[in-house]
Write a protein that holds these residues in place. Structure first.
Motif, mmCIF file in Angstrom:
data_model
loop_
_atom_site.group_PDB
_atom_site.id
_atom_site.type_symbol
_atom_site.label_atom_id
_atom_site.label_comp_id
_atom_site.label_asym_id
_atom_site.label_seq_id
_atom_site.Cartn_x
_atom_site.Cartn_y
_atom_site.Cartn_z
ATOM 1 N N GLU A 296 0.838 -1.194 0.000
ATOM 2 C CA GLU A 296 0.000 0.000 0.000
ATOM 3 C C GLU A 296 0.871 1.240 0.000
ATOM 4 O OE1 GLU A 296 -2.789 -0.177 3.258
ATOM 5 O OE2 GLU A 296 -4.198 -1.326 2.034
ATOM 6 N N MET B 130 0.507 5.675 0.443
ATOM 7 C CA MET B 130 -0.301 6.856 0.712
ATOM 8 C C MET B 130 0.067 7.922 -0.319
ATOM 9 S SD MET B 130 -0.379 9.392 4.029
ATOM 10 C CE MET B 130 -1.129 8.177 5.083
ATOM 11 N N ARG C 101 -0.633 11.850 -1.157
ATOM 12 C CA ARG C 101 -1.155 13.157 -0.729
ATOM 13 C C ARG C 101 -1.241 14.058 -1.949
ATOM 14 N NH1 ARG C 101 -0.659 13.513 4.875
ATOM 15 N NH2 ARG C 101 0.786 12.012 5.747
ATOM 16 N N ALA D 93 -7.363 17.237 -3.794
ATOM 17 C CA ALA D 93 -8.063 15.983 -3.503
ATOM 18 C C ALA D 93 -7.676 15.484 -2.118
ATOM 19 C CB ALA D 93 -7.709 14.942 -4.560
ATOM 20 N N THR E 284 -6.369 12.814 0.674
ATOM 21 C CA THR E 284 -5.304 11.811 0.714
ATOM 22 C C THR E 284 -5.888 10.427 0.473
ATOM 23 O OG1 THR E 284 -4.005 13.171 2.217
ATOM 24 C CG2 THR E 284 -3.522 10.808 2.195
ATOM 25 N N GLN E 285 -5.166 9.617 -0.290
ATOM 26 C CA GLN E 285 -5.606 8.258 -0.620
ATOM 27 C C GLN E 285 -4.592 7.240 -0.102
ATOM 28 O OE1 GLN E 285 -8.501 7.508 -2.590
ATOM 29 N NE2 GLN E 285 -8.873 9.663 -2.102
ATOM 30 N N VAL E 286 -5.073 6.106 0.388
ATOM 31 C CA VAL E 286 -4.214 4.977 0.720
ATOM 32 C C VAL E 286 -4.809 3.776 -0.005
ATOM 33 C CG1 VAL E 286 -3.279 3.482 2.512
ATOM 34 C CG2 VAL E 286 -3.622 5.920 2.985
ATOM 35 N N ASP E 287 -4.052 3.258 -0.964
ATOM 36 C CA ASP E 287 -4.536 2.127 -1.756
ATOM 37 C C ASP E 287 -3.380 1.236 -2.154
ATOM 38 O OD1 ASP E 287 -7.484 2.147 -2.339
ATOM 39 O OD2 ASP E 287 -7.007 4.220 -2.907
ATOM 40 N N ILE F 29 -6.981 4.729 -9.574
ATOM 41 C CA ILE F 29 -7.654 5.580 -8.600
ATOM 42 C C ILE F 29 -8.025 6.904 -9.269
ATOM 43 C CG2 ILE F 29 -7.405 6.794 -6.400
ATOM 44 C CD1 ILE F 29 -5.195 4.587 -5.820
ATOM 45 N N THR F 30 -9.232 7.366 -9.008
ATOM 46 C CA THR F 30 -9.670 8.678 -9.491
ATOM 47 C C THR F 30 -9.876 9.587 -8.294
ATOM 48 O OG1 THR F 30 -10.790 7.706 -11.404
ATOM 49 C CG2 THR F 30 -11.417 9.944 -10.790
ATOM 50 N N VAL F 31 -9.260 10.745 -8.350
ATOM 51 C CA VAL F 31 -9.454 11.773 -7.326
ATOM 52 C C VAL F 31 -9.850 13.065 -8.036
ATOM 53 C CG1 VAL F 31 -7.797 10.747 -5.717
ATOM 54 C CG2 VAL F 31 -7.027 12.480 -7.345
ATOM 55 N N TYR G 68 -2.399 5.550 -11.436
ATOM 56 C CA TYR G 68 -2.016 4.337 -10.724
ATOM 57 C C TYR G 68 -0.517 4.379 -10.485
ATOM 58 C CZ TYR G 68 -0.198 2.370 -15.092
ATOM 59 O OH TYR G 68 0.503 2.157 -16.247
#
Length: 180
Positions: free
Chosen positions: A66, A68, A70, A86, A88-91, A97-99, A154
């Motif tokens: 995974e 993160m 920002r 956007a 913050t995403q953790v994937d 991923i779309t932000v 991605y």
């Protein structure tokens, strides 16, 4: 005693030097104009300086690691636009991923903007792939309009093969907005 015309040979020599210097200056000016696009091309190909990659489609797979991501933004002080980055995403690495960034025109007149971008740490630029991004084109906002500006990206799973990136767990995608 024969008279040698040194004056004419000096003039020819001076003209050759002058032409050579003019040619050198023209070459230097031409190289200075070519330097910026060549540098941008180099950065796009290698990811140098945190330049992200442009991708046609998603990666070949998703891995367990995974990361993160920002999102940050800076707006030119002369640009009457408010930008909200956007969340913050953790994937998982490899997942598409779309932000959305949100932009608001703060005036009663249309405003056009473009965004330049990079990734920190810079070593991750070669692995950050954008499929779609508002940054690929100029954005024009109507008076007092608020719009969502999507980024579809991605992280390339091949980053896991680079031992130097083992300790990196966070990336920042940064946009600088300026008038176009």
């Amino acid at each position: 005693m024969a008279h040698i015309d040194t004056h004419n040979s000096e003039n020819r020599s001076n003209k050759r030097i002058a032409y050579g210097l003019v040619l050198l200056v023209a070459l230097m000016i031409g190289m200075s104009y070519a330097a910026v696009p060549l540098y941008q091309l180099f950065c796009q190909v290698t990811g140098y300086g945190g330049t992200t990659q442009r991708a046609e489609d998603s990666a070949v797979g998703i891995i367990d690691r995974e990361m993160m991501v920002r999102f940050a933004a800076q707006v030119d002080p002369d640009l009457p636009v408010k930008i909200v980055p956007a969340a913050t995403q953790v994937d998982k690495v490899g997942k598409k991923i779309t932000v959305n960034y949100r932009a608001t025109n703060l005036t009663d007149a249309p405003v056009s903007t473009t965004a330049s971008f990079n990734v920190a740490p810079a070593s991750m630029g070669a692995y950050f792939n954008k499929i779609e991004c508002f940054c690929f084109t100029e954005q024009t906002l109507a008076p007092n309009e608020t719009v969502e500006m999507p980024v579809l990206y991605y992280l390339d799973p091949e980053l896991d093969l680079n031992d130097e990136l083992d300790t990196i767990r966070e990336i920042t995608l940064f946009y600088a907005f300026h008038a176009s």
